[in-house]
Write a protein that holds these residues in place. Sequence first.
Motif, PDB file in Angstrom:
ATOM      1  N   LYS A  79     -11.613 -17.590  15.539  1.00 50.99           N
ATOM      2  CA  LYS A  79     -12.671 -18.108  16.414  1.00 50.99           C
ATOM      3  C   LYS A  79     -12.099 -18.814  17.639  1.00 50.99           C
ATOM      4  O   LYS A  79     -12.822 -19.066  18.593  1.00 50.99           O
ATOM      5  CB  LYS A  79     -13.587 -19.051  15.641  1.00 50.99           C
ATOM      6  CG  LYS A  79     -14.458 -18.332  14.640  1.00 50.99           C
ATOM      7  CD  LYS A  79     -15.434 -19.262  13.959  1.00 50.99           C
ATOM      8  CE  LYS A  79     -16.328 -18.495  13.018  1.00 50.99           C
ATOM      9  NZ  LYS A  79     -17.338 -19.348  12.390  1.00 50.99           N
ATOM     10  N   GLU A  99     -21.454  -8.963  20.960  1.00 54.11           N
ATOM     11  CA  GLU A  99     -21.268 -10.258  21.621  1.00 54.11           C
ATOM     12  C   GLU A  99     -22.302 -11.272  21.144  1.00 54.11           C
ATOM     13  O   GLU A  99     -21.953 -12.399  20.776  1.00 54.11           O
ATOM     14  CB  GLU A  99     -21.370 -10.083  23.135  1.00 54.11           C
ATOM     15  CG  GLU A  99     -21.237 -11.366  23.902  1.00 54.11           C
ATOM     16  CD  GLU A  99     -21.414 -11.168  25.398  1.00 54.11           C
ATOM     17  OE1 GLU A  99     -21.942 -12.096  26.034  1.00 54.11           O
ATOM     18  OE2 GLU A  99     -21.025 -10.108  25.935  1.00 54.11           O
ATOM     19  N   SER A 103     -21.403 -14.406  18.879  1.00 56.70           N
ATOM     20  CA  SER A 103     -21.517 -15.753  19.450  1.00 56.70           C
ATOM     21  C   SER A 103     -22.419 -16.635  18.586  1.00 56.70           C
ATOM     22  O   SER A 103     -22.176 -17.836  18.461  1.00 56.70           O
ATOM     23  CB  SER A 103     -22.017 -15.706  20.893  1.00 56.70           C
ATOM     24  OG  SER A 103     -23.361 -15.295  20.955  1.00 56.70           O
ATOM     25  N   PRO A 108     -16.357 -16.765  20.389  1.00 52.91           N
ATOM     26  CA  PRO A 108     -16.569 -16.831  21.842  1.00 52.91           C
ATOM     27  C   PRO A 108     -16.039 -15.600  22.562  1.00 52.91           C
ATOM     28  O   PRO A 108     -15.139 -15.674  23.395  1.00 52.91           O
ATOM     29  CB  PRO A 108     -15.778 -18.087  22.239  1.00 52.91           C
ATOM     30  CG  PRO A 108     -14.632 -18.088  21.277  1.00 52.91           C
ATOM     31  CD  PRO A 108     -15.186 -17.528  19.971  1.00 52.91           C
ATOM     32  N   LYS A 110     -16.655 -11.713  24.562  1.00 51.45           N
ATOM     33  CA  LYS A 110     -17.551 -11.057  25.512  1.00 51.45           C
ATOM     34  C   LYS A 110     -17.289  -9.564  25.567  1.00 51.45           C
ATOM     35  O   LYS A 110     -16.152  -9.119  25.492  1.00 51.45           O
ATOM     36  CB  LYS A 110     -17.338 -11.619  26.928  1.00 51.45           C
ATOM     37  CG  LYS A 110     -17.693 -13.074  27.082  1.00 51.45           C
ATOM     38  CD  LYS A 110     -19.162 -13.220  27.240  1.00 51.45           C
ATOM     39  CE  LYS A 110     -19.504 -14.662  27.632  1.00 51.45           C
ATOM     40  NZ  LYS A 110     -20.915 -14.831  27.799  1.00 51.45           N
TER      41      LYS A 110
END
Length: 127
Positions: A79, A99, A103, A108, A110
């Motif tokens: 993470k 994503e 999240s 975190p 993208k």
Amino acid sequence: MPANISAHQENHYLPIKASGIIESLEELKDFSTALYAEGIKYDTRNVVIDEMQLQLTTSVVHQCELINFYSESLPPQIKQYKIAVAVDPKYRELAEFWELYGSNRGYPWKGFTSLENALDWIEQVKD
């Protein structure tokens, strides 16, 4: 052709290029485990994965199961990695779901449909 990866260390991030085909959840898990191993090998937490040449025949359900696999099988330190993934635009919805679902579980990361945008993001968030 199964998925394969190649990586080399850059100054502040690890670029990984992926190509081939992922056709099942098990292949997706194996691929993710191999990506994690590359991050450990190069001792970096900033990663850009170029999947523009990777073909996926997996589904949104597989993306859910993949995120659950991260939680169950990979160390919690995963993470702390900042990961930008660039996918072929035809996989935009899978990347967006990956994503969002990730999240919501503390990852975190993208997804992008352009390598340039992925590189721009990692520049902004790098350690």
